[in-house]
Write a protein that holds these residues in place. Sequence first.
Motif, PDB file in Angstrom:
ATOM      1  N   VAL A 403       0.171  -0.932   0.119  1.00  8.80           N
ATOM      2  CA  VAL A 403      -0.002   0.245  -0.026  1.00  8.80           C
ATOM      3  C   VAL A 403       1.004   1.284  -0.149  1.00  8.80           C
ATOM      4  CG1 VAL A 403      -1.905  -1.161   1.280  1.00  8.80           C
ATOM      5  CG2 VAL A 403       0.091  -0.094   2.736  1.00  8.80           C
ATOM      6  N   THR A 408       0.756   7.300   6.574  1.00  7.67           N
ATOM      7  CA  THR A 408       0.145   6.002   7.410  1.00  7.67           C
ATOM      8  C   THR A 408       1.259   6.569   9.190  1.00  7.67           C
ATOM      9  OG1 THR A 408       2.008   5.308   6.632  1.00  7.67           O
ATOM     10  CG2 THR A 408       0.227   4.283   5.826  1.00  7.67           C
ATOM     11  N   ARG A 439      -6.027  -0.891   7.830  1.00  2.11           N
ATOM     12  CA  ARG A 439      -7.539  -0.556   6.693  1.00  2.11           C
ATOM     13  C   ARG A 439      -6.704   0.646   5.559  1.00  2.11           C
ATOM     14  NH1 ARG A 439     -11.190   1.100  10.457  1.00  2.11           N
ATOM     15  NH2 ARG A 439     -11.724   2.794   8.834  1.00  2.11           N
ATOM     16  N   ARG A 440      -5.700   0.908   5.309  1.00  3.97           N
ATOM     17  CA  ARG A 440      -6.094   1.154   3.388  1.00  3.97           C
ATOM     18  C   ARG A 440      -5.066  -0.186   2.292  1.00  3.97           C
ATOM     19  NH1 ARG A 440      -1.569   5.806   2.655  1.00  3.97           N
ATOM     20  NH2 ARG A 440      -3.054   6.969   4.068  1.00  3.97           N
ATOM     21  N   PRO A 445     -11.263   4.418   5.155  1.00  6.19           N
ATOM     22  CA  PRO A 445     -10.232   5.525   5.242  1.00  6.19           C
ATOM     23  C   PRO A 445      -9.577   4.956   6.811  1.00  6.19           C
ATOM     24  CG  PRO A 445     -12.471   5.709   5.410  1.00  6.19           C
ATOM     25  CD  PRO A 445     -12.867   4.508   4.486  1.00  6.19           C
ATOM     26  N   ILE A 446      -8.086   6.197   7.091  1.00  5.63           N
ATOM     27  CA  ILE A 446      -7.613   5.119   8.406  1.00  5.63           C
ATOM     28  C   ILE A 446      -8.757   6.315   9.133  1.00  5.63           C
ATOM     29  CG2 ILE A 446      -5.242   6.669   9.394  1.00  5.63           C
ATOM     30  CD1 ILE A 446      -4.379   6.425   6.803  1.00  5.63           C
ATOM     31  N   ASP A 505      -6.924  10.936   3.468  1.00  6.77           N
ATOM     32  CA  ASP A 505      -6.689   9.851   2.926  1.00  6.77           C
ATOM     33  C   ASP A 505      -6.047  10.338   1.704  1.00  6.77           C
ATOM     34  OD1 ASP A 505      -7.942   6.448   3.701  1.00  6.77           O
ATOM     35  OD2 ASP A 505      -9.400   8.682   4.378  1.00  6.77           O
ATOM     36  N   ARG A 506      -5.411   9.318   0.660  1.00  5.04           N
ATOM     37  CA  ARG A 506      -4.693   9.689  -0.610  1.00  5.04           C
ATOM     38  C   ARG A 506      -4.812  10.228  -1.669  1.00  5.04           C
ATOM     39  NH1 ARG A 506       0.194  11.716  -0.828  1.00  5.04           N
ATOM     40  NH2 ARG A 506       1.036  10.834  -2.375  1.00  5.04           N
ATOM     41  N   HIS A 509      -7.568   6.865  -3.894  1.00  6.39           N
ATOM     42  CA  HIS A 509      -7.835   5.923  -2.836  1.00  6.39           C
ATOM     43  C   HIS A 509      -9.209   5.599  -3.075  1.00  6.39           C
ATOM     44  CE1 HIS A 509      -8.489   3.319   0.615  1.00  6.39           C
ATOM     45  NE2 HIS A 509      -6.876   3.200   0.693  1.00  6.39           N
TER      46      HIS A 509
END
Length: 525
Positions: A403, A408, A439-440, A445-446, A505-506, A509
């Motif tokens: 990932v 993170t 989670r990713r 989502p984190i 989040d990136r 995603h």
Amino acid sequence: MAIRTRLKGLTAGDVEVLRRVGAHMGSLASRDLAVRSRQGLAHSAGTWAVRKREVTAASSSRWAGSVTKATHDQWALARRGHHAHLQSLEAGVRMLRRRLSLPLGEKGSNHAPGGYGTRREWHAKSRRLQVLEQRLARARADWTAGRVHVVRGGKRLARIRQHLDQAGLSEQAWREQWEAARSFLQADGESGKRCGNETVRITPEGEVSIKLPAPLGGLANASHGRYVLSGRVRFAHRGEEWGDRVAANRAIAYRIHHDVQRGRWYVTASWQRPVTPSIPIEAALAQGVIGVDTNADHLAAWRLDMHGNPISNPRRFFYDLSGTTEHRDAQVRHALTRLINWATTCGVRAIAVEDLDFTAAKTREKHGRKRCFRRLISGMPTGKLRARLVSMADATAIAVIAVDAAYTSKWGAKHWQKPLTSDKRKTTGHDAASIAIGRRALGHPIRRRTAPPRTHQSDGCGHRTVQAGPDTPGCEEPRPRVPGPRTRSVPPGRGVHAGNQRVQDRSGHAAEHEPWQQDSLPLSL
């Protein structure tokens, strides 16, 4: 798959035969590597056939096949190393040019350093830029021409010859190591042949015999120009799997080498395992995932269910990367073995890791003064860990998911470290980062909260947020009190990013582009 064992019970005659065969085949391998290096990019099937015929005349057809294959592998490895060196030089030149173009004392950002602090430092870096540009020009010229720089026996050992006093070696001791490193005693396997290899044959009873090259045929003590060693071998690790291949006459490659410092002879058996078919990502994540955060001295892991909730307590697998290369490899292998055994015990079929690459960050031009940080990231065996984890997990049918590693650690510590810390459990930032990684990988989502749709965010329906119940202690903290009167008037700009998961989040995603997805309830402590 490769296994190794010791050759025991060798006589003085056995050792002399091994030395002479290794020296003879080593000279042929050195000569073949020199010819291949001079050919460069002009290599073709025709030139390979010519080289193989030349080696065959001084040995045999099977020995020649092993020599030319080893030459191709060594040239390709040197070519890849040259490409990595070229990329490192280009990254250093780009960083120097950028920092030299900035004013003195200009501050940098989180992603790029600023200008140099003093005029003296700026002048020193400008001179270094000229040196790197010259090295880059030479490296590009060699790359275009297909030239590689390779030494049979290793560049480090070749340089030690000029510094024997500093290395604490005598000339005779160095000569023994040099000859052992340049010796060539390896043969590729052949399916359908007796015991899977005609050149170096090991029977199920442990008898080792070698097909001698034509010039050394007078040393044979068995029929058909073979020499049988007095010692016997037994593979303790994966010996049953090796025995099955030998009994079925399946291809097995062997390599015999001498450890000068210990005074021992070893034989390594290797074979290629069939490719394991990949499984769908949904099936791999059906039983959850184990998120792994890679650090300089340990692996921080935490098991998550399919909904992204952490289960049980975190695990840490420590390793010591000081000492020799063999010690470091053993430490990494031992840590990964414990991780995979834990995943197998839990019934998890997927391990999530960060896709780390410090190639650009290791350059001294970006973190010149931060020597401790450069030493830290240089000591993290990211490439070795990733390669070994994939190889070892393949044998246990465990999927490895890589990932994006961005934020993170930061977001994991922000959203998970404090809620999961209690009087009986100390949660570190690395443990929280492993949850963010897991989670990713699951597509969640984190953040621990997910905002509801806009139609549900009203006083008429009551404020709703996906969270645990108010009677569950320790799951959610109360909201911060907003000063001012309790009216429906909201200051401009307040709550712009409320419930916006894209902040956490990136970009790109999968979970970001869904209209709204309700997370499962986090586990209580």
